[in-house]
Design a protein around this motif. Structure first.
Motif, mmCIF file in Angstrom:
data_model
loop_
_atom_site.group_PDB
_atom_site.id
_atom_site.type_symbol
_atom_site.label_atom_id
_atom_site.label_comp_id
_atom_site.label_asym_id
_atom_site.label_seq_id
_atom_site.Cartn_x
_atom_site.Cartn_y
_atom_site.Cartn_z
ATOM 1 N N PRO A 61 -5.639 -12.101 -0.814
ATOM 2 C CA PRO A 61 -5.034 -10.788 -1.084
ATOM 3 C C PRO A 61 -4.201 -10.268 0.088
ATOM 4 N N ILE A 62 -4.610 -10.617 1.300
ATOM 5 C CA ILE A 62 -3.878 -10.137 2.475
ATOM 6 C C ILE A 62 -2.508 -10.807 2.534
ATOM 7 N N ILE A 63 -2.499 -12.106 2.297
ATOM 8 C CA ILE A 63 -1.221 -12.832 2.326
ATOM 9 C C ILE A 63 -0.298 -12.310 1.222
ATOM 10 N N LYS A 64 -0.887 -12.081 0.054
ATOM 11 C CA LYS A 64 -0.100 -11.545 -1.075
ATOM 12 C C LYS A 64 0.466 -10.163 -0.713
ATOM 13 N N ALA A 65 -0.367 -9.346 -0.055
ATOM 14 C CA ALA A 65 0.083 -8.006 0.321
ATOM 15 C C ALA A 65 1.281 -8.082 1.259
ATOM 16 N N VAL A 66 1.239 -9.034 2.189
ATOM 17 C CA VAL A 66 2.352 -9.159 3.134
ATOM 18 C C VAL A 66 3.594 -9.675 2.410
ATOM 19 N N GLU A 67 3.388 -10.623 1.493
ATOM 20 C CA GLU A 67 4.528 -11.126 0.707
ATOM 21 C C GLU A 67 5.191 -9.973 -0.051
ATOM 22 N N ASP A 68 4.362 -9.158 -0.713
ATOM 23 C CA ASP A 68 4.902 -8.042 -1.504
ATOM 24 C C ASP A 68 5.579 -7.009 -0.607
ATOM 25 N N ALA A 69 4.957 -6.737 0.546
ATOM 26 C CA ALA A 69 5.547 -5.740 1.454
ATOM 27 C C ALA A 69 6.904 -6.224 1.952
ATOM 28 N N ALA A 70 6.976 -7.510 2.289
ATOM 29 C CA ALA A 70 8.242 -8.061 2.769
ATOM 30 C C ALA A 70 9.302 -7.950 1.683
ATOM 31 N N ALA A 71 8.899 -8.252 0.449
ATOM 32 C CA ALA A 71 9.843 -8.175 -0.667
ATOM 33 C C ALA A 71 10.301 -6.729 -0.867
ATOM 34 N N ALA A 72 9.345 -5.793 -0.827
ATOM 35 C CA ALA A 72 9.688 -4.383 -1.041
ATOM 36 C C ALA A 72 10.630 -3.901 0.055
ATOM 37 N N LEU A 73 10.308 -4.280 1.304
ATOM 38 C CA LEU A 73 11.099 -3.790 2.436
ATOM 39 C C LEU A 73 12.481 -4.406 2.480
ATOM 40 N N SER A 74 12.591 -5.649 2.010
ATOM 41 C CA SER A 74 13.919 -6.257 2.067
ATOM 42 C C SER A 74 14.653 -6.036 0.746
ATOM 43 N N GLY A 75 14.078 -5.170 -0.096
ATOM 44 C CA GLY A 75 14.810 -4.669 -1.247
ATOM 45 C C GLY A 75 14.822 -5.573 -2.457
ATOM 46 N N LYS A 76 14.163 -6.746 -2.367
ATOM 47 C CA LYS A 76 14.193 -7.594 -3.552
ATOM 48 C C LYS A 76 12.936 -7.361 -4.390
ATOM 49 N N GLN A 77 12.984 -7.774 -5.607
ATOM 50 C CA GLN A 77 11.842 -7.599 -6.494
ATOM 51 C C GLN A 77 10.713 -8.536 -6.086
ATOM 52 N N SER A 78 9.506 -8.004 -6.173
ATOM 53 C CA SER A 78 8.347 -8.845 -5.865
ATOM 54 C C SER A 78 8.150 -9.877 -6.970
ATOM 55 N N ALA A 79 7.775 -11.079 -6.558
ATOM 56 C CA ALA A 79 7.641 -12.167 -7.535
ATOM 57 C C ALA A 79 6.436 -11.950 -8.424
#
Ligand code: FAD
Ligand code: FES
Ligand code: FES
Lengths: 161, 273
Positions: free
Chosen positions: A143-161
């Motif tokens: 869950p932590i890795i997923k959270a970072v993946e989602d945060a990176a996606a949100a911050l760089s403006g792309k849709q989360s996978a």
């Protein structure tokens, strides 16, 4: 016992702090400045729960003599909170249930912030490596890795996978 | 608790070391020193930090490299032209630790720590030590021999580490319990030059297989002069496993380390065959 007075910029504020011989930055931040997001997991460099930024660089407060940080800028999770720059990462940790007891979470957030500053679009492997110094004993890492993946996606403006 | 001191120059640091002898402990990144202090040991009167001495440069000139003693693992892992050393630096703890851990401190680390030192042995690096009797420049191997003979680390301030651009191919491999941030069970570094299908130069170093990183002459002899084929590689691996003297600790047993020395040396040499 000689006390020295250090000049630190902590979370944006210039502070003069008296410290005893070989006090760690961890002790000074927690006990003198009441910044208790800086945890004491192992005090041996092994868990990452005391992660802070010193002059913008990810460091372990337990292995840093406070005197070695004299004149430096120190940022703890409290400081990242104040600037609101951590909110999307926190939000993503909440949504992904990435904190159970929460003990490791401040260190995880600071390490994530350091990663995303350097590398806004990390791969999954890069996330795993960037958080490899931070141990979590209860949530589990997925869950932590997923959270970072989602945060990176949100911050760089792309849709989360 | 000891007092934290800094010096303004290498000369001043050498003076302080001479003046205070064993009551002064040098601290590079502090990732070992601070652990020891936090575990309650406080035999020292002074801890001397090296920040401010500007010893952290990495330079490449005239076919050789010079690493300042306080260059960090983070700085070293960013050197694409030193792939084996960079790979080792990437394997020293996690990123926060790498921002503190220095190459100088790694040379003084006790096995199984010493992942940078093992590569530097394979590169036949030379140390620059500033001492009260002037500058000394032992090879890293000689430095470890002196350490063993005297039963303590040679005195002086390590200022830089130098090595020639390797003639051969250099490979570093580490056996750890996890992919990242894992103490070494063992690590190996090999530097092999080949000409006309024959091994002309071989430097093989092991970490976690003795009190500190060390060269393994028996394994080097097993491949020197011949073709680097499966048989030669198997001889080198067996020779290293037989010759090494690993310890049992919380990371791994002596038995397992000895096995892994053979396995990892075989894998590292196979990359060059
Ligand atoms: C959680 C954790 C994980 C680790 N993982 C690894 C690993 O995977 N691989 C590995 O190799 N190591 C590992 N280490 C050990 C250590 O971090 C590294 O070996 C590091 O390179 C040591 O460097 P330092 O600058 O922090 O050493 P310091 O603690 O500053 O010093 C270590 C020793 O070197 C001496 N010294 C330092 N600089 C000089 C100098 N310029 N001149 C003379 N003497 C000097 C000191 O007096 C001391 O005896 C780990 C440590 C921790 C806490
Ligand atoms: S408390 Fe600093 S790394 Fe564990
Ligand atoms: S949430 Fe409990 S240790 Fe990570």
């Amino acid at each position: 016992m000689t006390t020295k007075v250090l000049r630190l910029n902590v979370n944006g504020e210039d502070t003069l702090v008296p410290v005893g011989p070989m006090a760690t930055l961890q002790e000074v931040l927690r006990d003198k400045l009441e910044l208790t997001s800086v945890k004491v997991g192992c005090a041996q460099g092994g868990c990452g729960s005391c992660s802070v930024l010193i002059d913008g660089e990810l460091r372990l407060a337990c292995l840093t003599p406070a005197e070695a940080a004299d004149g430096c800028t120190v940022t703890t999770l409290e400081g990242l909170n104040e600037s609101n720059s951590i909110v999307p990462i926190q939000q993503s940790f909440i949504e992904n249930y990435a904190a159970q007891c929460g003990f490791c979470t401040p260190g995880m957030l600071v390490a994530t912030k350091a990663l995303l500053e350097r590398n806004p679009k990390p791969s999954r492997d890069e996330i795993i490596e960037a958080l490899s110094g931070n141990l979590c004993r209860c949530t589990g890492y997925l869950p932590i890795i997923k959270a970072v993946e989602d945060a990176a996606a949100a911050l760089s403006g792309k849709q989360s996978a | 608790m000891p007092e934290y001191i800094r010096s303004g120059s290498v000369e001043e640091a050498v003076g302080l070391i001479a003046e205070h002898g064993s009551s002064l402990w040098i601290m590079g990144g502090g990732t070992i020193v601070m652990q020891v202090l936090e575990s309650g040991a406080d035999y020292w009167q002074y801890i001397m930090g090296l920040d401010g001495l500007a010893l952290d440069g990495i330079e490449r000139a005239n076919g050789s490299w010079r690493l300042g003693a306080t260059a960090t693992a983070t700085q070293i892992r960013a050197q694409p032209d030193l792939p084996a050393l960079a790979a080792a630096a990437r394997m020293v703890g996690g990123p926060a630790l790498q921002n503190a851990a220095t190459v100088g401190g790694n040379i003084y680390a006790r096995s199984p720590q010493g992942d940078l030192a093992v590569v530097l042995l394979a590169l036949d690096a030379r140390l620059h030590l500033a001492t009260a009797d002037g500058e000394q420049a032992p090879s890293l191997g000689e430095f470890y021999d002196d350490w063993e003979a005297a039963g303590r680390t040679p005195p002086g301030l390590l200022t830089a580490i130098e090595f020639a651009e390797p003639a051969g191919e250099v490979v570093f491999m580490k056996c750890g319990r996890r992919r990242f941030n894992s103490a070494s069970v063992i690590s190996v570094a090999v530097n092999v030059a080949q000409k006309d299908g024959k091994v002309t130069e071989a430097r093989i170093a092991l970490c976690g297989a003795g009190p500190h990183a060390q060269r393994c002459a028996a394994a080097e002899e097993a491949i020197l002069g011949g073709k680097l084929d499966d048989a030669a590689i198997a001889r080198a691996a067996a020779a290293a496993a037989a010759a090494c003297a690993p310890v049992t600790d919380t990371v791994a047993s002596e038995w397992y380390r000895r096995r892994m020395v053979g396995v990892y040396l075989r894998r590292a040499l196979a990359q060059l065959a």
